[in-house]
Scaffold this motif. Structure first.
Motif, PDB file in Angstrom:
ATOM      1  N   LEU A 199       0.821  -1.182   0.066  1.00  0.00           N
ATOM      2  CA  LEU A 199      -0.120  -0.109   0.052  1.00  0.00           C
ATOM      3  C   LEU A 199       0.995   1.341  -0.011  1.00  0.00           C
ATOM      4  CD1 LEU A 199      -2.636  -1.127   2.761  1.00  0.00           C
ATOM      5  CD2 LEU A 199      -2.657  -1.378   0.112  1.00  0.00           C
ATOM      6  N   ALA A 200       0.919   1.698  -1.021  1.00  0.00           N
ATOM      7  CA  ALA A 200       2.144   3.016  -1.440  1.00  0.00           C
ATOM      8  C   ALA A 200       1.601   4.295  -1.108  1.00  0.00           C
ATOM      9  CB  ALA A 200       2.669   2.851  -2.763  1.00  0.00           C
ATOM     10  N   TRP A 201       2.595   5.003  -0.519  1.00  0.00           N
ATOM     11  CA  TRP A 201       2.035   6.487   0.028  1.00  0.00           C
ATOM     12  C   TRP A 201       3.512   7.146   0.231  1.00  0.00           C
ATOM     13  CZ3 TRP A 201      -2.334   8.892  -0.990  1.00  0.00           C
ATOM     14  CH2 TRP A 201      -2.251  10.075  -0.737  1.00  0.00           C
ATOM     15  N   ASN A 202       3.778   8.251  -0.348  1.00  0.00           N
ATOM     16  CA  ASN A 202       5.035   8.856   0.012  1.00  0.00           C
ATOM     17  C   ASN A 202       5.183   9.218   1.448  1.00  0.00           C
ATOM     18  OD1 ASN A 202       5.866   8.836  -2.661  1.00  0.00           O
ATOM     19  ND2 ASN A 202       5.074  10.987  -3.248  1.00  0.00           N
ATOM     20  N   GLY A 203       6.305   9.220   2.082  1.00  0.00           N
ATOM     21  CA  GLY A 203       6.898   9.427   3.280  1.00  0.00           C
ATOM     22  C   GLY A 203       6.795   8.437   4.571  1.00  0.00           C
ATOM     23  N   PRO A 204       7.264   8.743   5.550  1.00  0.00           N
ATOM     24  CA  PRO A 204       7.246   7.486   6.474  1.00  0.00           C
ATOM     25  C   PRO A 204       6.190   7.417   7.198  1.00  0.00           C
ATOM     26  CG  PRO A 204       8.262   9.616   7.110  1.00  0.00           C
ATOM     27  CD  PRO A 204       7.994  10.017   6.010  1.00  0.00           C
ATOM     28  N   HIS A 205       5.909   6.064   7.562  1.00  0.00           N
ATOM     29  CA  HIS A 205       4.706   5.424   7.917  1.00  0.00           C
ATOM     30  C   HIS A 205       4.934   4.853   9.539  1.00  0.00           C
ATOM     31  CE1 HIS A 205       2.965   6.436   4.322  1.00  0.00           C
ATOM     32  NE2 HIS A 205       1.576   6.021   4.644  1.00  0.00           N
ATOM     33  N   ALA A 206       4.280   5.169  10.550  1.00  0.00           N
ATOM     34  CA  ALA A 206       4.645   4.558  11.804  1.00  0.00           C
ATOM     35  C   ALA A 206       3.752   3.570  12.643  1.00  0.00           C
ATOM     36  CB  ALA A 206       4.977   5.809  12.828  1.00  0.00           C
ATOM     37  N   ALA A 207       2.776   3.895  13.348  1.00  0.00           N
ATOM     38  CA  ALA A 207       1.959   3.152  14.259  1.00  0.00           C
ATOM     39  C   ALA A 207       0.883   2.877  13.161  1.00  0.00           C
ATOM     40  CB  ALA A 207       1.554   3.771  15.188  1.00  0.00           C
ATOM     41  N   VAL A 208       0.535   1.495  13.177  1.00  0.00           N
ATOM     42  CA  VAL A 208      -0.483   1.038  12.090  1.00  0.00           C
ATOM     43  C   VAL A 208      -1.487  -0.044  12.874  1.00  0.00           C
ATOM     44  CG1 VAL A 208       1.148  -1.107  11.671  1.00  0.00           C
ATOM     45  CG2 VAL A 208      -0.666  -0.099   9.911  1.00  0.00           C
ATOM     46  N   THR A 209      -2.632   0.039  12.376  1.00  0.00           N
ATOM     47  CA  THR A 209      -3.713  -1.092  12.968  1.00  0.00           C
ATOM     48  C   THR A 209      -4.727  -1.414  12.000  1.00  0.00           C
ATOM     49  OG1 THR A 209      -5.333  -1.172  14.849  1.00  0.00           O
ATOM     50  CG2 THR A 209      -5.134   0.863  13.648  1.00  0.00           C
ATOM     51  N   PHE A 210      -5.331  -2.635  12.123  1.00  0.00           N
ATOM     52  CA  PHE A 210      -6.513  -2.954  11.147  1.00  0.00           C
ATOM     53  C   PHE A 210      -7.659  -2.852  12.203  1.00  0.00           C
ATOM     54  CE2 PHE A 210      -3.177  -5.893   9.614  1.00  0.00           C
ATOM     55  CZ  PHE A 210      -3.638  -5.922   7.914  1.00  0.00           C
ATOM     56  N   SER A 211      -8.804  -2.429  11.410  1.00  0.00           N
ATOM     57  CA  SER A 211     -10.048  -2.305  12.047  1.00  0.00           C
ATOM     58  C   SER A 211     -10.525  -3.691  12.383  1.00  0.00           C
ATOM     59  CB  SER A 211     -11.178  -1.846  10.972  1.00  0.00           C
ATOM     60  OG  SER A 211     -11.221  -2.456   9.832  1.00  0.00           O
ATOM     61  N   PRO A 212     -11.292  -3.628  13.539  1.00  0.00           N
ATOM     62  CA  PRO A 212     -11.676  -5.031  13.934  1.00  0.00           C
ATOM     63  C   PRO A 212     -12.237  -6.044  13.169  1.00  0.00           C
ATOM     64  CG  PRO A 212     -12.428  -3.281  15.586  1.00  0.00           C
ATOM     65  CD  PRO A 212     -11.901  -2.772  14.370  1.00  0.00           C
ATOM     66  N   ASP A 213     -12.924  -5.389  12.041  1.00  0.00           N
ATOM     67  CA  ASP A 213     -13.473  -6.237  11.147  1.00  0.00           C
ATOM     68  C   ASP A 213     -12.478  -6.621   9.945  1.00  0.00           C
ATOM     69  OD1 ASP A 213     -13.551  -3.750   9.519  1.00  0.00           O
ATOM     70  OD2 ASP A 213     -15.798  -4.033   9.750  1.00  0.00           O
ATOM     71  N   TRP A 251      -9.440   1.180  19.293  1.00  0.00           N
ATOM     72  CA  TRP A 251     -10.864   0.963  18.973  1.00  0.00           C
ATOM     73  C   TRP A 251     -11.877   0.600  19.980  1.00  0.00           C
ATOM     74  CZ3 TRP A 251     -11.457   1.311  13.895  1.00  0.00           C
ATOM     75  CH2 TRP A 251     -10.433   1.310  12.790  1.00  0.00           C
ATOM     76  N   ILE A 252     -12.878   1.410  19.996  1.00  0.00           N
ATOM     77  CA  ILE A 252     -13.809   1.546  20.979  1.00  0.00           C
ATOM     78  C   ILE A 252     -15.199   1.357  20.633  1.00  0.00           C
ATOM     79  CG2 ILE A 252     -12.517   2.999  22.444  1.00  0.00           C
ATOM     80  CD1 ILE A 252     -13.826   5.459  21.397  1.00  0.00           C
ATOM     81  N   GLY A 253     -16.076   0.716  21.155  1.00  0.00           N
ATOM     82  CA  GLY A 253     -17.473   0.510  20.904  1.00  0.00           C
ATOM     83  C   GLY A 253     -17.729  -0.736  19.780  1.00  0.00           C
ATOM     84  N   ASP A 254     -18.963  -0.911  19.372  1.00  0.00           N
ATOM     85  CA  ASP A 254     -19.177  -2.104  18.615  1.00  0.00           C
ATOM     86  C   ASP A 254     -19.339  -1.450  17.003  1.00  0.00           C
ATOM     87  OD1 ASP A 254     -19.359  -3.832  20.573  1.00  0.00           O
ATOM     88  OD2 ASP A 254     -21.525  -3.505  20.896  1.00  0.00           O
ATOM     89  N   GLN A 255     -19.439  -0.155  16.938  1.00  0.00           N
ATOM     90  CA  GLN A 255     -19.661   0.274  15.376  1.00  0.00           C
ATOM     91  C   GLN A 255     -18.315   0.071  14.620  1.00  0.00           C
ATOM     92  OE1 GLN A 255     -21.578   4.080  15.277  1.00  0.00           O
ATOM     93  NE2 GLN A 255     -23.045   3.692  16.671  1.00  0.00           N
ATOM     94  N   PRO A 256     -17.160   0.142  14.748  1.00  0.00           N
ATOM     95  CA  PRO A 256     -16.640   0.988  15.947  1.00  0.00           C
ATOM     96  C   PRO A 256     -16.232   2.066  15.554  1.00  0.00           C
ATOM     97  CG  PRO A 256     -15.164  -0.493  14.776  1.00  0.00           C
ATOM     98  CD  PRO A 256     -16.193  -0.477  13.795  1.00  0.00           C
ATOM     99  N   ALA A 299      -4.179  15.334  19.599  1.00  0.00           N
ATOM    100  CA  ALA A 299      -4.825  16.658  19.714  1.00  0.00           C
ATOM    101  C   ALA A 299      -5.412  17.013  21.168  1.00  0.00           C
ATOM    102  CB  ALA A 299      -6.039  16.321  18.973  1.00  0.00           C
ATOM    103  N   TYR A 300      -6.216  18.048  21.090  1.00  0.00           N
ATOM    104  CA  TYR A 300      -6.651  18.417  22.442  1.00  0.00           C
ATOM    105  C   TYR A 300      -7.889  17.713  22.966  1.00  0.00           C
ATOM    106  CZ  TYR A 300      -2.979  22.076  22.215  1.00  0.00           C
ATOM    107  OH  TYR A 300      -1.807  22.527  22.182  1.00  0.00           O
ATOM    108  N   ALA A 301      -8.135  16.664  22.386  1.00  0.00           N
ATOM    109  CA  ALA A 301      -9.018  15.607  22.665  1.00  0.00           C
ATOM    110  C   ALA A 301      -8.862  14.263  22.330  1.00  0.00           C
ATOM    111  CB  ALA A 301     -10.492  16.350  22.391  1.00  0.00           C
ATOM    112  N   ALA A 302      -9.532  13.228  22.636  1.00  0.00           N
ATOM    113  CA  ALA A 302      -9.393  12.151  21.933  1.00  0.00           C
ATOM    114  C   ALA A 302     -10.213  12.416  20.570  1.00  0.00           C
ATOM    115  CB  ALA A 302      -9.883  10.778  22.768  1.00  0.00           C
ATOM    116  N   ILE A 303      -9.686  12.058  19.327  1.00  0.00           N
ATOM    117  CA  ILE A 303     -10.379  12.324  18.275  1.00  0.00           C
ATOM    118  C   ILE A 303     -10.848  10.948  17.854  1.00  0.00           C
ATOM    119  CG2 ILE A 303     -10.036  12.884  15.915  1.00  0.00           C
ATOM    120  CD1 ILE A 303      -9.857  15.285  17.711  1.00  0.00           C
ATOM    121  N   CYS A 304     -12.200  10.868  17.607  1.00  0.00           N
ATOM    122  CA  CYS A 304     -12.697   9.378  17.294  1.00  0.00           C
ATOM    123  C   CYS A 304     -13.553   9.339  16.328  1.00  0.00           C
ATOM    124  CB  CYS A 304     -13.764   9.158  18.518  1.00  0.00           C
ATOM    125  SG  CYS A 304     -13.041   9.070  20.221  1.00  0.00           S
ATOM    126  N   TRP A 305     -12.867   8.533  15.357  1.00  0.00           N
ATOM    127  CA  TRP A 305     -13.297   8.469  13.836  1.00  0.00           C
ATOM    128  C   TRP A 305     -14.131   7.518  13.578  1.00  0.00           C
ATOM    129  CZ3 TRP A 305     -12.001  12.110  10.188  1.00  0.00           C
ATOM    130  CH2 TRP A 305     -11.115  12.866  10.585  1.00  0.00           C
TER     131      TRP A 305
END
Length: 345
Positions: A181-195, A233-238, A245-251
């Protein structure tokens, strides 16, 4: 968007009464580099190479895991794996026994991952993967130093973040096949969605790349102020909660396109940057640690009031973990302060 114990005086920023009093507060003098739940315990790694196992109603067990700093730590059930700047990849049992899995000499072990019988670590640009009882590891080489590792929920795929994107290794039953999965620049922390439908990677700047795995469609997610270092990863939706940031940003990740062209929710605010986020099993809520040391529990429901678990101090929160029973929380700080206390949320 394509998107307690006596200590220093706390600054008065309007904290309500705390949810619980301290049970244990210790000062180790070295940074807390990571923490994770393992069985009935919390394992915490430190900058002097030590690992401490915390359990309710007993003193912490201290073991020497590395001759240098514990650089990375992950746990699943009773399995704890750590990597260090002494070049060792080790497993730590619930009773504190340390077993060396591999030794890379002067090359640091930068990242570790565990999923069931699968264990992986990276040293430089090479990932080493052990499957089940095998004594020897498979090796996967990448174009640059590996900066993030993550298995999917089924252990069928292993994501490897590096400069220029993420390489996903997939087990087809007989061998592991690479997809870039290509994209310019350095990538660091990584995670899969639960599904497993999405893969998210943090970049060095304050953004995330989100790939939809079925067609590799990529969305850039903005909302952090600094580099994202912590996911939950939080909740069932999820939802994916992030630091930076100045809050937990939840996508939001429900629906066919996940967070594409959608706004995140902002949960937990305390007048400073969020440095660590943690899910709470069975809850649509996040625990957020801040640069000034405060820790807050916040529900995704905007009508719910946040619960302040810990006041601000003089040092950033670098590690958070909750026991599987949700009875206790461990809070680790950059200056080596560790708080271990009952949790009622």
């Amino acid at each position: 968007m394509t998107a307690g114990a006596e200590g220093p005086a706390f600054p008065d920023i309007g904290f309500p009464e705390l949810a619980e009093t301290h049970n244990l507060k210790i000062q180790t003098g070295v940074p807390v580099t990571g923490a994770a739940a393992t069985g009935d315990a919390i394992a915490a790694g430190f900058g002097d190479g030590s690992l401490r196992l915390f359990r309710p109603d007993s003193d912490p067990v201290v073991v020497k895991a590395h001759d240098g700093a514990v650089l990375c730590l992950q746990a699943e059930d009773d399995v704890v794996v750590t990597g260090g700047d002494d070049g060792r990849f080790v497993g730590v049992s619930p009773n504190g026994t340390v077993e060396e899995i591999a030794n890379f000499g002067t090359r640091w072990v930068d990242c570790v991952a565990v999923r069931g019988a699968l264990q992986a670590c990276s040293s430089g640009r090479v990932v080493h993967l052990w499957t089940g009882p095998e004594k020897s590891a498979r090796t996967f080489e990448h174009p640059s130093t590996v900066a993030g590792l993550a298995f999917d929920a089924e252990g069928r795929r292993l994501a490897v973040a590096h400069y220029g994107g993420v390489t996903v290794w997939q087990n087809d039953g007989s061998e592991w096949i690479a997809r870039k999965l290509a994209w310019n620049g350095p990538h660091a922390a990584v995670t899969f969605s639960p599904d497993g439908r999405f893969l998210i990677a943090a970049l060095q700047e304050n953004m995330l790349n989100c790939w939809r795995m079925e067609d590799q469609d990529v969305t850039q997610l903005y909302g952090s102020v600094v580099k994202v270092k912590s996911f939950a990863w939080i909740g069932d939706q999820p939802f994916l909660a992030t630091s930076g940031a100045y809050a937990a940003i939840c996508w939001p990740f429900d629906g066919a396109e996940g967070p594409k062209d959608r706004e995140p929710r902002r949960v937990c605010t305390a007048g400073d940057l969020v440095t660590a986020v943690l899910p709470v099993a069975g809850r649509s809520a996040v625990i957020a640690g801040f640069r000034h040391g405060a820790v807050i529990y916040g529900d995704l429901d905007p009508s719910s009031e946040p619960v302040f678990i810990e006041e601000s101090s003089t040092s950033a929160v670098t590690a958070l973990a909750v026991t599987q029973s949700k009875s206790h929380i461990l809070i680790g700080h950059e200056d080596g302060t560790v708080i271990w206390k009952p949790l009622k949320i």
